[in-house]
Motif scaffolding. Structure first.
Motif, PDB file in Angstrom:
ATOM      1  N   THR A 313       0.853  -1.188   0.000  1.00  0.00           N
ATOM      2  CA  THR A 313       0.000   0.000   0.000  1.00  0.00           C
ATOM      3  C   THR A 313       0.885   1.232   0.000  1.00  0.00           C
ATOM      4  O   THR A 313       2.108   1.150  -0.039  1.00  0.00           O
ATOM      5  CB  THR A 313      -0.942  -0.012   1.224  1.00  0.00           C
ATOM      6  N   HIS A 314       0.280   2.418   0.012  1.00  0.00           N
ATOM      7  CA  HIS A 314       1.052   3.655   0.045  1.00  0.00           C
ATOM      8  C   HIS A 314       1.909   3.693   1.308  1.00  0.00           C
ATOM      9  O   HIS A 314       1.436   3.374   2.402  1.00  0.00           O
ATOM     10  CB  HIS A 314       0.117   4.863   0.027  1.00  0.00           C
ATOM     11  N   ASN A 315       3.152   4.085   1.177  1.00  0.00           N
ATOM     12  CA  ASN A 315       4.041   4.171   2.332  1.00  0.00           C
ATOM     13  C   ASN A 315       5.074   5.270   2.102  1.00  0.00           C
ATOM     14  O   ASN A 315       5.210   5.779   0.983  1.00  0.00           O
ATOM     15  CB  ASN A 315       4.708   2.814   2.608  1.00  0.00           C
ATOM     16  N   PRO A 316       5.827   5.659   3.133  1.00  0.00           N
ATOM     17  CA  PRO A 316       6.726   6.800   2.994  1.00  0.00           C
ATOM     18  C   PRO A 316       7.930   6.563   2.081  1.00  0.00           C
ATOM     19  O   PRO A 316       8.554   7.530   1.630  1.00  0.00           O
ATOM     20  CB  PRO A 316       7.207   7.047   4.439  1.00  0.00           C
ATOM     21  N   TYR A 317       8.277   5.304   1.798  1.00  0.00           N
ATOM     22  CA  TYR A 317       9.553   5.039   1.145  1.00  0.00           C
ATOM     23  C   TYR A 317       9.481   4.999  -0.374  1.00  0.00           C
ATOM     24  O   TYR A 317      10.366   5.502  -1.060  1.00  0.00           O
ATOM     25  CB  TYR A 317      10.139   3.726   1.663  1.00  0.00           C
ATOM     26  N   PHE A 318       8.448   4.378  -0.925  1.00  0.00           N
ATOM     27  CA  PHE A 318       8.435   4.118  -2.359  1.00  0.00           C
ATOM     28  C   PHE A 318       7.636   5.163  -3.130  1.00  0.00           C
ATOM     29  O   PHE A 318       6.561   5.575  -2.718  1.00  0.00           O
ATOM     30  CB  PHE A 318       7.867   2.719  -2.631  1.00  0.00           C
ATOM     31  N   GLY A 319       8.214   5.569  -4.281  1.00  0.00           N
ATOM     32  CA  GLY A 319       7.520   6.509  -5.149  1.00  0.00           C
ATOM     33  C   GLY A 319       8.192   7.862  -5.237  1.00  0.00           C
ATOM     34  O   GLY A 319       7.521   8.879  -5.380  1.00  0.00           O
TER      35      GLY A 319
END
Length: 340
Positions: A313-319
């Motif tokens: 799910t959305h998280n601080p590390y990826f993207g």
């Protein structure tokens, strides 16, 4: 056997509580029983998360002094609700309004969504309408008795926890309302549970499809690190977080909320990446910061086998360098006082 007029008037009280559930006070819970004589039906109102059940021993209430004592007995007539003579002729809506007016602290603690308890209450109300008022004396793990001598499912029990002296419970999302600023929403949530007798911790919204809900959750972590733990420097924070004081209520609270499923590693990796300027950073072999560079390399290499729901799910590390645009929650501070 309770006489029919008493059942009917007691049912009016249960319907008034149901009306309050519909108004958003779904944490308004009941504890019911009979008087020692076995003649009069009694009902006590309590906030759901301040009450619990001891097997076979009735109810245990925490912090009872912080809300009004709301005890009703059917007595001789059954309609002097909570001893209020002016409530004798109240209809359901009027009685609900009186409860709100005369038990303000109790209602304030009962505000919030609780679909499990409100759903159980509707089911119980159906049985009460057939003349079977609930009795909270537990006769098994799964059922409670009634005045009709039959059994109905037990209410869902509040799950309370304790860490380093703080009592708390988890509140499932949604935590954002349509008009909320998702960057700052958790300021009120965090400041609220810091002063509460029994703290309402926001549960990790890992199953949420909303990037704003998840972004707000992680912004809350940034705010907590800065405002509650007092850090302005990433290196100092991640170093101390590896070995937090075991008796610290503030640290144990942080990890209870932001590491309930191991998700803190994603925030840690984000902060370390920001601190290091990774992956562009170049370090000598003897640089003490090599420790953090190795952490990032190992973190990324572990992702081929990772099973954490956070990864999916959305998280601080990826993207990108800051995929959730974290840090705006600290925009009111001078730059030198911000963690990021």
């Amino acid at each position: 056997m309770i006489e029919e007029p008493i059942v009917r008037r007691s049912l009016r009280l249960l319907r008034a509580i149901h009306e309050l559930h519909k108004q958003g006070y779904q944490n308004l819970a009941i504890y019911c029983g009979m008087s020692s004589s076995g003649i009069h039906w009694r009902l006590q109102l309590v906030p759901y998360y301040s009450s619990g059940y001891k097997k076979y021993d009735g109810m245990e209430v925490l912090e009872e002094s912080c809300f009004e004592n709301a005890l009703h007995t059917s007595g001789s007539s059954g309609n002097e609700y909570f001893g209020w003579r002016d409530a004798v002729n109240c209809n359901v809506s009027e009685l609900a309004e009186l409860i709100k007016e005369r038990f303000p602290r109790l209602l304030a603690l009962s505000l919030g969504k609780n679909y499990k308890y409100a759903g159980w209450f509707v089911d119980m109300l159906g049985k009460a309408e057939a003349g079977e008022l609930p009795l909270s004396d537990v006769n098994s793990d799964a059922f409670i008795s009634t005045t009709g001598k039959s059994a109905i499912p037990s209410p869902p029990l509040a799950e309370r926890f304790e860490l380093n002296g703080r009592h708390f419970y988890f509140v499932e999302g949604r935590h954002l309302n349509p008009d909320d600023d998702w960057h700052t929403k958790y300021i009120d949530i965090i400041n609220g549970f810091r002063i509460a007798k029994i703290a309402a911790f926001p549960a990790y919204p890992v199953d949420s499809k909303s990037i704003f809900e998840i972004g707000a959750y992680w912004e809350g972590a940034i705010y907590y690190i800065s405002a509650i733990l007092g850090y302005r420097n990433i290196h100092e924070f991640v170093t101390d977080a590896d070995n937090p004081p075991p008796s610290s209520e503030r640290w144990s609270t942080f990890f209870a909320i932001w590491n309930s499923e191991g998700q803190y590693e994603f925030l840690k990796a984000f902060l370390v990446k920001k601190m290091m300027g990774y992956p562009e950073c170049k370090l000598s072999d003897d640089d003490p910061m090599q420790h953090w560079l190795r952490f990032l390399e190992e973190f990324e290499s572990s992702l081929t086998t990772i099973t954490s729901r956070t990864y999916r799910t959305h998280n601080p590390y990826f993207g990108g360098s800051n995929p959730l645009h974290l840090g705006l929650i600290l925009s009111h501070l001078e730059p030198e006082r911000r963690l990021i």
